[in-house]
Write an enzyme that holds these catalytic residues in place. Structure first.
Site, PDB file in Angstrom:
ATOM      1  N   HIS A 202      25.370  15.549   6.660  1.00 35.26           N
ATOM      2  CA  HIS A 202      25.251  15.827   8.096  1.00 35.26           C
ATOM      3  C   HIS A 202      26.328  16.820   8.515  1.00 35.26           C
ATOM      4  CE1 HIS A 202      23.269  11.666   8.423  1.00 35.26           C
ATOM      5  NE2 HIS A 202      22.349  12.567   8.685  1.00 35.26           N
TER       6      HIS A 202
ATOM      7  N   ASP B  94      16.460   7.355  14.860  1.00 36.97           N
ATOM      8  CA  ASP B  94      17.115   7.837  13.644  1.00 36.97           C
ATOM      9  C   ASP B  94      18.377   7.002  13.390  1.00 36.97           C
ATOM     10  OD1 ASP B  94      17.401   9.615  11.501  1.00 36.97           O
ATOM     11  OD2 ASP B  94      18.666  10.987  12.665  1.00 36.97           O
ATOM     12  N   HIS B  95      18.594   6.621  12.140  1.00 38.37           N
ATOM     13  CA  HIS B  95      19.781   5.835  11.751  1.00 38.37           C
ATOM     14  C   HIS B  95      19.960   4.595  12.600  1.00 38.37           C
ATOM     15  CE1 HIS B  95      21.059   8.782   8.813  1.00 38.37           C
ATOM     16  NE2 HIS B  95      20.881   9.731   9.704  1.00 38.37           N
TER      17      HIS B  95
ATOM     18  N   THR C 144      20.417  21.105   8.571  1.00 41.21           N
ATOM     19  CA  THR C 144      21.057  22.334   9.069  1.00 41.21           C
ATOM     20  C   THR C 144      21.830  23.007   7.943  1.00 41.21           C
ATOM     21  OG1 THR C 144      21.295  21.383  11.281  1.00 41.21           O
ATOM     22  CG2 THR C 144      22.720  23.282  10.744  1.00 41.21           C
TER      23      THR C 144
ATOM     24  N   HIS D 239      17.872  14.323   4.904  1.00 41.93           N
ATOM     25  CA  HIS D 239      18.706  14.451   6.109  1.00 41.93           C
ATOM     26  C   HIS D 239      19.660  15.633   5.917  1.00 41.93           C
ATOM     27  CE1 HIS D 239      18.049  10.452   8.270  1.00 41.93           C
ATOM     28  NE2 HIS D 239      17.174  10.466   7.271  1.00 41.93           N
ATOM     29  N   GLY D 240      20.385  15.979   6.970  1.00 41.88           N
ATOM     30  CA  GLY D 240      21.369  17.058   6.863  1.00 41.88           C
ATOM     31  C   GLY D 240      20.732  18.409   6.656  1.00 41.88           C
TER      32      GLY D 240
ATOM     33  N   THR E  27      22.379  19.287  13.893  1.00 44.42           N
ATOM     34  CA  THR E  27      23.517  20.168  14.192  1.00 44.42           C
ATOM     35  C   THR E  27      23.073  21.527  14.719  1.00 44.42           C
ATOM     36  OG1 THR E  27      24.851  19.031  12.540  1.00 44.42           O
ATOM     37  CG2 THR E  27      25.572  21.240  13.161  1.00 44.42           C
TER      38      THR E  27
ATOM     39  N   GLU F  48      16.840   4.097   3.660  1.00 45.48           N
ATOM     40  CA  GLU F  48      17.731   5.040   2.962  1.00 45.48           C
ATOM     41  C   GLU F  48      18.529   4.315   1.882  1.00 45.48           C
ATOM     42  OE1 GLU F  48      20.037   7.716   5.395  1.00 45.48           O
ATOM     43  OE2 GLU F  48      21.534   7.985   3.841  1.00 45.48           O
TER      44      GLU F  48
END
Ligand code: 13P
Length: 267
Positions: free
Chosen positions: A174, A81-82, A206, A203-204, A228, A131
């Site tokens: 995030h 990831d990333h 949570t 993404h992000g 998270t 991305e």
């Protein structure tokens, strides 16, 4: 069973379904995530972010993640990831990861495209996520300003980079949201209109309400990334643990499993 993200994400994309992609940082998280997916008999992605590697070295994490996927009773894809550093991307590919994310979202578009193309050419057989647009939260460093994905840039990136799927920035971030996140569905709709055949990634994950996730799925999002929630569940279980190390370890596994179950059941 270790599979390519392609095997999990393309059917989900075709059916307007969401797949959970869960980031891990240690043995307990890995076991908790797999335990939850096996309980629900749901395919997942197991991921590790490049920025975690100073704490969770890839030469130790990667063999564990790949083995966990191979031995799981459900399809599991293992993805970096990333990723940005060529040496880390190479290490992940050598270790048997089936998916790579190249994150050049903080670069000028032409550089993001050129660097993604280079990854595409070198790892032709691996699933590749790109991305465009910058997320809030810690993605580009603590000072990074969220920058919604420009649909024209997304279209150019998709046409030229060779990516298989595209992460977008539509108000997602995030880390923990302040209040309820406000996703910009107009931006997502426009990206979808220009790129009807491109699987999109959020993404992000949570803290995004289930109803927003469902709405996003109807507009082409087929994977939601979660980190998270799992790290927080693990930390809380470790802080509350009583007894010996083995009891603490099992409490951490079960806490991550419970958190993962809750998220998977909401997708
Ligand atoms: P959260 O930490 O907000 O769940 O986001 C995870 C993520 O997007 C990893 O790429």
């Amino acid at each position: 069973m270790l599979v390519s993200p392609r095997d999990i994400l393309l059917p989900a994309f075709a059916q307007g379904r969401l797949v959970g992609a869960f980031n891990t940082g240690n043995l307990e998280m890995t076991r908790g995530i797999i335990r939850a997916a096996e309980q629900l008999q749901t395919p997942i992605l197991l991921q590790i972010a490049e920025k975690r590697l100073p704490h969770s070295p890839l030469h130790l994490m990667a063999p564990m993640m790949v083995a966990a996927a191979q031995q799981a009773s459900i399809p599991v894809a293992v993805q970096l990831d990333h990723g940005e550093c060529p040496a880390i991307i190479e290490q992940a590919a050598q270790a048997g990861f089936t998916g790579l994310m190249f994150d050049g979202s903080h670069m000028p578009l032409h550089e993001n495209i050129a660097r993604t193309q280079a990854v595409r050419e070198r790892y032709a057989e691996l699933w590749l996520e790109g991305e465009v647009g910058v997320l809030g939260g810690s993605e580009g460093g603590p000072e990074a300003e969220a920058l919604h994905t420009c649909s024209a840039q997304a279209e150019q990136y998709a046409a030229e980079s060779g990516c298989d799927c595209l992460a977008v920035s539509i108000g997602n971030a995030h880390g923990l949201y302040q209040g309820i996140p406000k996703l910009n569905f107009a931006v997502l709709e426009e990206i979808r209109r220009r790129l009807p055949d491109m699987p999109l990634i959020l993404h992000g994950g949570t803290g995004i309400p289930a109803c927003d996730l469902q709405r996003a799925a109807a507009l082409g999002i087929c994977k939601v990334n979660i980190a998270t929630a799992s790290f927080a569940a693990l930390r809380k279980a470790a802080a509350a643990a009583e007894g010996d190390y083995f009891a603490m370890s099992e409490a951490m596994v079960q806490a991550v499993c419970d958190s993962t179950l809750e998220i998977l059941q909401s997708l």
